[in-house]
Design a protein around this motif. Sequence first.
Motif, PDB file in Angstrom:
ATOM      1  N   MET A 191       1.796   6.578  -6.668  1.00  0.00           N
ATOM      2  CA  MET A 191       0.771   7.515  -7.089  1.00  0.00           C
ATOM      3  C   MET A 191       1.008   8.993  -7.027  1.00  0.00           C
ATOM      4  N   LYS A 192       2.081   9.165  -6.036  1.00  0.00           N
ATOM      5  CA  LYS A 192       2.531  10.419  -5.977  1.00  0.00           C
ATOM      6  C   LYS A 192       3.356  10.836  -7.046  1.00  0.00           C
ATOM      7  N   ILE A 229       0.888  -1.206  -0.052  1.00  0.00           N
ATOM      8  CA  ILE A 229      -0.028   0.058  -0.071  1.00  0.00           C
ATOM      9  C   ILE A 229       1.009   1.231  -0.021  1.00  0.00           C
ATOM     10  N   ARG A 230       2.079   1.217   0.690  1.00  0.00           N
ATOM     11  CA  ARG A 230       2.907   2.421   0.802  1.00  0.00           C
ATOM     12  C   ARG A 230       3.645   2.631  -0.585  1.00  0.00           C
ATOM     13  N   SER A 269       2.302   1.925  -3.379  1.00  0.00           N
ATOM     14  CA  SER A 269       1.370   2.194  -4.393  1.00  0.00           C
ATOM     15  C   SER A 269       1.364   3.682  -4.055  1.00  0.00           C
ATOM     16  N   LYS A 270       1.091   4.328  -2.762  1.00  0.00           N
ATOM     17  CA  LYS A 270       0.923   5.741  -2.628  1.00  0.00           C
ATOM     18  C   LYS A 270       2.096   6.451  -3.071  1.00  0.00           C
ATOM     19  N   LYS A 271       3.290   5.714  -2.934  1.00  0.00           N
ATOM     20  CA  LYS A 271       4.535   6.515  -3.404  1.00  0.00           C
ATOM     21  C   LYS A 271       4.327   6.893  -5.248  1.00  0.00           C
ATOM     22  N   ASP A 315       1.186  11.611  -9.918  1.00  0.00           N
ATOM     23  CA  ASP A 315       0.796  13.036  -9.646  1.00  0.00           C
ATOM     24  C   ASP A 315       1.725  13.877 -10.132  1.00  0.00           C
TER      25      ASP A 315
END
Length: 177
Positions: free
Chosen positions: A93-94, A86-87, A89-91, A97
């Motif tokens: 996504m950042k 999950i971490r 994936s968030k990185k 972005d």
Amino acid sequence: MVFGANPVDFSINEMTEKDFNQLYHTYAPKVHRLCLGYSSGDVALANEWLQETFIKVWNHSNSFRGEASMDTWIYRIATNVCLGDIRKSKKQMKVNDELLTESITEEAVTEEAETIEKMYACIDQLSEQNKTLILLELENVPQETIASSVGLAHGTLRTRLSRIRKSLLNCIKHGIR
């Protein structure tokens, strides 16, 4: 180390393929449900995490010290696998972005600046207390802290902030407060 209290009874430091299969069949359903929770019901992702968990169980079986129960150890591995992914994936996504942000045209930047300008003009029209509340909210001050600092109950603050947001949205879109 032999674990007679656990459903799987063998020395984990000498784990055979048969032992591993027994361990897998005993704990996989519970681990899968745990992974489903972290994946918000995405079965494919939960299956991937389940597989990764048991690969780690097999590869690191000699690191099990017996300080916790076998199921606790396996659940901890599963949780780390899920949260780690999950971490990541968030990185990712950042990063995506940021790449997306870099490709925004000058027109979009100008439009965003105008919207922010409208928002602050609408905030200026609020009462002093409502202005304070929304500005603190925009600064990511925890709602509990805002409520106690202005002397409101937390529920009252949440209701007030919701009404302020609706009012601001209406003001920004239509110029009406």
